[in-house]
Design a protein around this motif. Structure first.
Motif, PDB file in Angstrom:
ATOM      1  N   THR A 292       0.842  -1.195   0.000  1.00  0.00           N
ATOM      2  CA  THR A 292       0.000   0.000   0.000  1.00  0.00           C
ATOM      3  C   THR A 292       0.876   1.243   0.000  1.00  0.00           C
ATOM      4  OG1 THR A 292      -1.729  -1.158   1.221  1.00  0.00           O
ATOM      5  CG2 THR A 292      -1.815   1.260   1.231  1.00  0.00           C
ATOM      6  N   CYS A 293       0.636   2.161  -0.985  1.00  0.00           N
ATOM      7  CA  CYS A 293       1.415   3.397  -1.082  1.00  0.00           C
ATOM      8  C   CYS A 293       0.749   4.490  -0.249  1.00  0.00           C
ATOM      9  CB  CYS A 293       1.508   3.814  -2.552  1.00  0.00           C
ATOM     10  SG  CYS A 293       2.551   5.277  -2.818  1.00  0.00           S
ATOM     11  N   LEU A 294       1.535   5.172   0.572  1.00  0.00           N
ATOM     12  CA  LEU A 294       1.023   6.233   1.443  1.00  0.00           C
ATOM     13  C   LEU A 294       1.870   7.490   1.247  1.00  0.00           C
ATOM     14  CD1 LEU A 294       0.642   4.084   4.695  1.00  0.00           C
ATOM     15  CD2 LEU A 294      -1.206   4.773   3.150  1.00  0.00           C
ATOM     16  N   ASP A 295       1.250   8.574   0.743  1.00  0.00           N
ATOM     17  CA  ASP A 295       1.956   9.845   0.648  1.00  0.00           C
ATOM     18  C   ASP A 295       2.193  10.394   2.057  1.00  0.00           C
ATOM     19  OD1 ASP A 295       2.254  10.331  -2.207  1.00  0.00           O
ATOM     20  OD2 ASP A 295       0.064  10.506  -2.282  1.00  0.00           O
ATOM     21  N   THR A 296       3.402  10.924   2.302  1.00  0.00           N
ATOM     22  CA  THR A 296       3.737  11.525   3.598  1.00  0.00           C
ATOM     23  C   THR A 296       3.848  13.037   3.426  1.00  0.00           C
ATOM     24  OG1 THR A 296       6.124  11.350   3.245  1.00  0.00           O
ATOM     25  CG2 THR A 296       5.014   9.436   4.195  1.00  0.00           C
ATOM     26  N   SER A 297       4.329  13.718   4.441  1.00  0.00           N
ATOM     27  CA  SER A 297       4.439  15.175   4.368  1.00  0.00           C
ATOM     28  C   SER A 297       5.531  15.613   3.404  1.00  0.00           C
ATOM     29  CB  SER A 297       4.721  15.757   5.754  1.00  0.00           C
ATOM     30  OG  SER A 297       5.944  15.239   6.262  1.00  0.00           O
ATOM     31  N   THR A 298       6.485  14.730   3.104  1.00  0.00           N
ATOM     32  CA  THR A 298       7.586  15.123   2.230  1.00  0.00           C
ATOM     33  C   THR A 298       7.792  14.176   1.052  1.00  0.00           C
ATOM     34  OG1 THR A 298       9.136  13.893   3.635  1.00  0.00           O
ATOM     35  CG2 THR A 298       8.846  16.239   4.107  1.00  0.00           C
ATOM     36  N   ALA A 299       7.331  12.916   1.130  1.00  0.00           N
ATOM     37  CA  ALA A 299       7.533  11.972   0.031  1.00  0.00           C
ATOM     38  C   ALA A 299       6.452  10.891   0.092  1.00  0.00           C
ATOM     39  CB  ALA A 299       8.927  11.361   0.112  1.00  0.00           C
ATOM     40  N   TYR A 300       6.851   9.616   0.314  1.00  0.00           N
ATOM     41  CA  TYR A 300       5.885   8.519   0.399  1.00  0.00           C
ATOM     42  C   TYR A 300       6.511   7.361   1.153  1.00  0.00           C
ATOM     43  CZ  TYR A 300       8.637   6.063  -3.106  1.00  0.00           C
ATOM     44  OH  TYR A 300       9.661   5.434  -3.758  1.00  0.00           O
ATOM     45  N   ASN A 301       5.646   6.454   1.627  1.00  0.00           N
ATOM     46  CA  ASN A 301       6.075   5.216   2.257  1.00  0.00           C
ATOM     47  C   ASN A 301       5.278   4.068   1.669  1.00  0.00           C
ATOM     48  OD1 ASN A 301       8.042   6.089   4.034  1.00  0.00           O
ATOM     49  ND2 ASN A 301       6.566   6.569   5.659  1.00  0.00           N
ATOM     50  N   CYS A 302       5.886   2.885   1.627  1.00  0.00           N
ATOM     51  CA  CYS A 302       5.177   1.672   1.217  1.00  0.00           C
ATOM     52  C   CYS A 302       4.908   0.813   2.445  1.00  0.00           C
ATOM     53  CB  CYS A 302       6.009   0.880   0.207  1.00  0.00           C
ATOM     54  SG  CYS A 302       6.042   1.613  -1.445  1.00  0.00           S
ATOM     55  N   SER A 303       3.631   0.477   2.665  1.00  0.00           N
ATOM     56  CA  SER A 303       3.244  -0.436   3.734  1.00  0.00           C
ATOM     57  C   SER A 303       3.137  -1.827   3.116  1.00  0.00           C
ATOM     58  CB  SER A 303       1.910  -0.010   4.348  1.00  0.00           C
ATOM     59  OG  SER A 303       1.518  -0.920   5.346  1.00  0.00           O
ATOM     60  N   CYS A 304       4.083  -2.708   3.471  1.00  0.00           N
ATOM     61  CA  CYS A 304       4.219  -3.986   2.776  1.00  0.00           C
ATOM     62  C   CYS A 304       3.349  -5.079   3.387  1.00  0.00           C
ATOM     63  CB  CYS A 304       5.685  -4.425   2.800  1.00  0.00           C
ATOM     64  SG  CYS A 304       6.818  -3.219   2.065  1.00  0.00           S
ATOM     65  N   LYS A 305       2.995  -6.061   2.563  1.00  0.00           N
ATOM     66  CA  LYS A 305       2.323  -7.252   3.044  1.00  0.00           C
ATOM     67  C   LYS A 305       3.298  -8.035   3.917  1.00  0.00           C
ATOM     68  CE  LYS A 305      -1.505  -6.473   0.774  1.00  0.00           C
ATOM     69  NZ  LYS A 305      -2.742  -6.102   1.479  1.00  0.00           N
ATOM     70  N   VAL A 306       2.743  -9.048   4.639  1.00  0.00           N
ATOM     71  CA  VAL A 306       3.494  -9.670   5.709  1.00  0.00           C
ATOM     72  C   VAL A 306       4.797 -10.320   5.256  1.00  0.00           C
ATOM     73  CG1 VAL A 306       2.259 -11.875   5.555  1.00  0.00           C
ATOM     74  CG2 VAL A 306       3.294 -11.181   7.728  1.00  0.00           C
ATOM     75  N   TRP A 307       4.874 -10.874   4.044  1.00  0.00           N
ATOM     76  CA  TRP A 307       6.073 -11.595   3.613  1.00  0.00           C
ATOM     77  C   TRP A 307       7.021 -10.742   2.770  1.00  0.00           C
ATOM     78  CZ3 TRP A 307       7.241 -15.914   5.975  1.00  0.00           C
ATOM     79  CH2 TRP A 307       6.231 -16.705   6.521  1.00  0.00           C
ATOM     80  N   TYR A 308       6.857  -9.396   2.802  1.00  0.00           N
ATOM     81  CA  TYR A 308       7.689  -8.531   1.963  1.00  0.00           C
ATOM     82  C   TYR A 308       8.239  -7.362   2.781  1.00  0.00           C
ATOM     83  CZ  TYR A 308       5.587 -11.248  -1.754  1.00  0.00           C
ATOM     84  OH  TYR A 308       5.174 -12.281  -2.542  1.00  0.00           O
ATOM     85  N   SER A 309       9.351  -6.818   2.300  1.00  0.00           N
ATOM     86  CA  SER A 309       9.970  -5.664   2.948  1.00  0.00           C
ATOM     87  C   SER A 309      10.733  -4.865   1.898  1.00  0.00           C
ATOM     88  CB  SER A 309      10.915  -6.099   4.075  1.00  0.00           C
ATOM     89  OG  SER A 309      12.058  -6.757   3.538  1.00  0.00           O
ATOM     90  N   GLY A 310      11.377  -3.777   2.317  1.00  0.00           N
ATOM     91  CA  GLY A 310      12.115  -2.903   1.409  1.00  0.00           C
ATOM     92  C   GLY A 310      11.341  -1.631   1.134  1.00  0.00           C
ATOM     93  N   GLY A 311      12.045  -0.640   0.600  1.00  0.00           N
ATOM     94  CA  GLY A 311      11.422   0.649   0.344  1.00  0.00           C
ATOM     95  C   GLY A 311      10.234   0.574  -0.590  1.00  0.00           C
ATOM     96  N   HIS A 312      10.218  -0.435  -1.498  1.00  0.00           N
ATOM     97  CA  HIS A 312       9.112  -0.608  -2.443  1.00  0.00           C
ATOM     98  C   HIS A 312       8.492  -1.998  -2.317  1.00  0.00           C
ATOM     99  CE1 HIS A 312      11.494   2.718  -4.187  1.00  0.00           C
ATOM    100  NE2 HIS A 312      10.309   3.181  -4.556  1.00  0.00           N
ATOM    101  N   CYS A 313       8.702  -2.643  -1.141  1.00  0.00           N
ATOM    102  CA  CYS A 313       8.182  -3.996  -0.899  1.00  0.00           C
ATOM    103  C   CYS A 313       8.724  -4.977  -1.940  1.00  0.00           C
ATOM    104  CB  CYS A 313       6.651  -4.014  -0.922  1.00  0.00           C
ATOM    105  SG  CYS A 313       5.889  -2.825   0.196  1.00  0.00           S
ATOM    106  N   GLU A 314       9.924  -4.711  -2.392  1.00  0.00           N
ATOM    107  CA  GLU A 314      10.506  -5.514  -3.465  1.00  0.00           C
ATOM    108  C   GLU A 314      11.200  -6.779  -2.961  1.00  0.00           C
ATOM    109  OE1 GLU A 314      13.813  -2.853  -2.010  1.00  0.00           O
ATOM    110  OE2 GLU A 314      11.646  -2.719  -2.315  1.00  0.00           O
ATOM    111  N   LYS A 315      11.413  -6.881  -1.651  1.00  0.00           N
ATOM    112  CA  LYS A 315      12.179  -7.993  -1.109  1.00  0.00           C
ATOM    113  C   LYS A 315      11.243  -9.029  -0.502  1.00  0.00           C
ATOM    114  CE  LYS A 315      15.959  -9.096   2.063  1.00  0.00           C
ATOM    115  NZ  LYS A 315      16.933  -8.544   3.043  1.00  0.00           N
ATOM    116  N   ALA A 316      11.255 -10.261  -1.076  1.00  0.00           N
ATOM    117  CA  ALA A 316      10.425 -11.350  -0.549  1.00  0.00           C
ATOM    118  C   ALA A 316      11.142 -12.011   0.630  1.00  0.00           C
ATOM    119  CB  ALA A 316      10.142 -12.367  -1.642  1.00  0.00           C
ATOM    120  N   LEU A 317      10.395 -12.284   1.711  1.00  0.00           N
ATOM    121  CA  LEU A 317      10.961 -12.846   2.934  1.00  0.00           C
ATOM    122  C   LEU A 317      10.578 -14.309   3.090  1.00  0.00           C
ATOM    123  CD1 LEU A 317      10.087  -9.914   5.372  1.00  0.00           C
ATOM    124  CD2 LEU A 317      12.225 -10.268   4.118  1.00  0.00           C
TER     125      LEU A 317
END
Length: 442
Positions: A292-317
């Motif tokens: 899930t993409c969330l705009d912040t006050s200065t840029a954005y954050n990605c809220s990843c599903k449970v088995w993923y991580s990284g700035g763009h949820c690109e890393k599978a765990l």
């Protein structure tokens, strides 16, 4: 020879109410002088100044009172010259017959044995220029007014040269006797302690091209019309290059004649003076794997599903931490509900297990973690829930474990034992390590 009356004996000190009687007795003193006594009273001419008469082995002597000496106590002791007095160091000793007197010196008061300073009361005007005189334990001090100094406040302080004045930074200080004067410099007005700029009134036409002159707290500014800039409005203003615009930090400034324009940069939206992030709307799929993409006050954050991580949820765990405490059975149900199970092959691989402990567990507060290991099918026969039996090569049990204390049939990592494997009662509530296989060859 009768030498005794009223219990007064030869060789003893007679008291004031006792007398010694002799009958034509010759007695020698310490100088060898012989005297004949027919009747002796102790306060007659034998011992002077209150001395006591004593007879020892047909010799007599006088015991003198304090303050006298000599064979017959005829000499007065001068306590002052012999330094046997107890007068104060700030007192004068005066000898008297049989004693002495102490009197405090000038500028001190007391009984002569105790003298304290009294300079201030006895010396009116000791501290000049209205300074305050303060007696100390040994002498006195002068507390001077702010404009005077030295031991008697006799010196005028030059506040101007010593920089102890409070004239304004834009004023000139002039020293006077006991004080100073402040006067504002040219182009400033005020009382000298408060000076405000007065450039505009005294300098007509200071700002060019119909600019408005404004006195500031320290000098002046020219408020220019929109087409001009410079200290005196002599130049056309380029707000962009001089950074005098109010465009947002995420906007681009474009100079125009007498003004400027602001436009928000890519991934931001707004009027150019207020720009808010718009990454998520303009970048579909910015967050991978259904993050899930969330705009912040200065840029954005990605809220990843449970088995993923990284700035763009690109890393599978392959391993995640269950952060809610559950018993062993419910922890396994949770791991299955998210598409995995309690950790097995990751625990058998020493390298992977060490990485999980160092990077996923030690970064959290100390806790216990369920893993996929038990002896529920047969007491004492431990195996992983994927069917792999326990061996000494694939299981890092803590020395002496498992010990089955209290029906301990489920395996966990014990923080007390530096996260080595241990058996524990399955009903206890703990965290857990969930695991899935991305590489089926594991």
């Amino acid at each position: 020879m009768d030498v005794q009356e009223e219990n007064c004996k030869i060789g003893e000190l007679s008291t004031p109410d006792q007398r010694v009687h002799f009958m034509a007795l010759n007695i020698q003193n310490e100088l060898g002088e012989v005297r004949q006594f027919t009747k002796l009273e102790r306060h007659n001419d034998t011992c002077l100044n209150g001395g006591f008469f004593v007879i020892q082995s047909l010799h007599y002597k006088c015991l003198c009172d304090s303050g006298f000496s000599g064979i017959r106590c005829e000499k007065d002791i001068d306590e002052c010259s012999t330094q046997t007095h107890d007068c104060n160091q700030h007192a004068t000793c005066t000898n008297t017959v049989g004693s002495y007197q102490c009197s405090c010196n000038a500028n001190y008061k007391g009984d002569g044995k105790r003298c304290r300073p009294n300079f201030c009361s006895t010396n009116v005007g000791l501290c000049q220029h209205n300074g305050t005189c303060l007696d100390t334990s040994t002498a006195y001090n002068c507390s001077c007014k702010v404009w005077y100094s030295e031991s008697h406040c006799e010196k005028d302080i030059d506040e101007c040269s010593t920089q102890t004045h409070d004239c304004n930074q834009h004023a000139t200080c002039t020293n006077t006797v006991g004080s100073y004067q402040c006067s504002c410099n040219a182009n400033y007005t005020g009382d000298g302690k408060r000076c405000r700029p007065n450039f505009c009134s005294t300098n007509v036409g200071l700002c060019k091209n119909n600019g408005t002159c404004l006195d500031t707290s320290t000098a002046y500014n020219c408020s220019c019309n929109i087409w001009y800039s410079g200290n005196h409005c002599e130049q056309d203003i380029d707000e962009c290059s001089t950074q005098t615009h109010d465009c947002n930090q995420h906007a681009t400034c474009t100079n125009t004649v007498g003004s400027y324009q602001c436009s928000c940069n890519a991934n931001y939206t707004g009027d150019g003076k207020r720009c808010r992030p718009n990454f998520c709307s303009t970048n579909v799929g910015l967050c991978q794997h259904n993050g899930t993409c969330l705009d912040t006050s200065t840029a954005y954050n990605c809220s990843c599903k449970v088995w993923y991580s990284g700035g763009h949820c690109e890393k599978a765990l392959e391993h995640v931490i269950m952060t809610t405490e559950r018993n062993w059975a419910n922890a396994r149900k949770y791991c299955k509900s998210i598409g995995g199970d309690l950790a097995t092959w990751g625990m058998r691989n020493a390298t992977i297990r060490t990485w999980i402990v160092d990077n996923m567990i030690r970064t959290r507060p100390p806790a216990y973690y369920w893993i996929g290991l038990d002896d529920l099918d047969q007491e004492g026969v431990w195996k992983y829930i994927d069917g792999v039996p326990v061996t000494k090569d694939n299981t890092d049990f803590y020395p002496g474990e498992p010990n089955d204390v209290g029906y301990a049939d489920c395996g966990h990592l014990n923080h007390v034992q530096d996260y080595a494997m241990d058996d524990h009662r399955c009903s206890y509530l703990q965290l857990a390590i969930c695991e899935r296989r991305l590489n089926q060859s594991r």
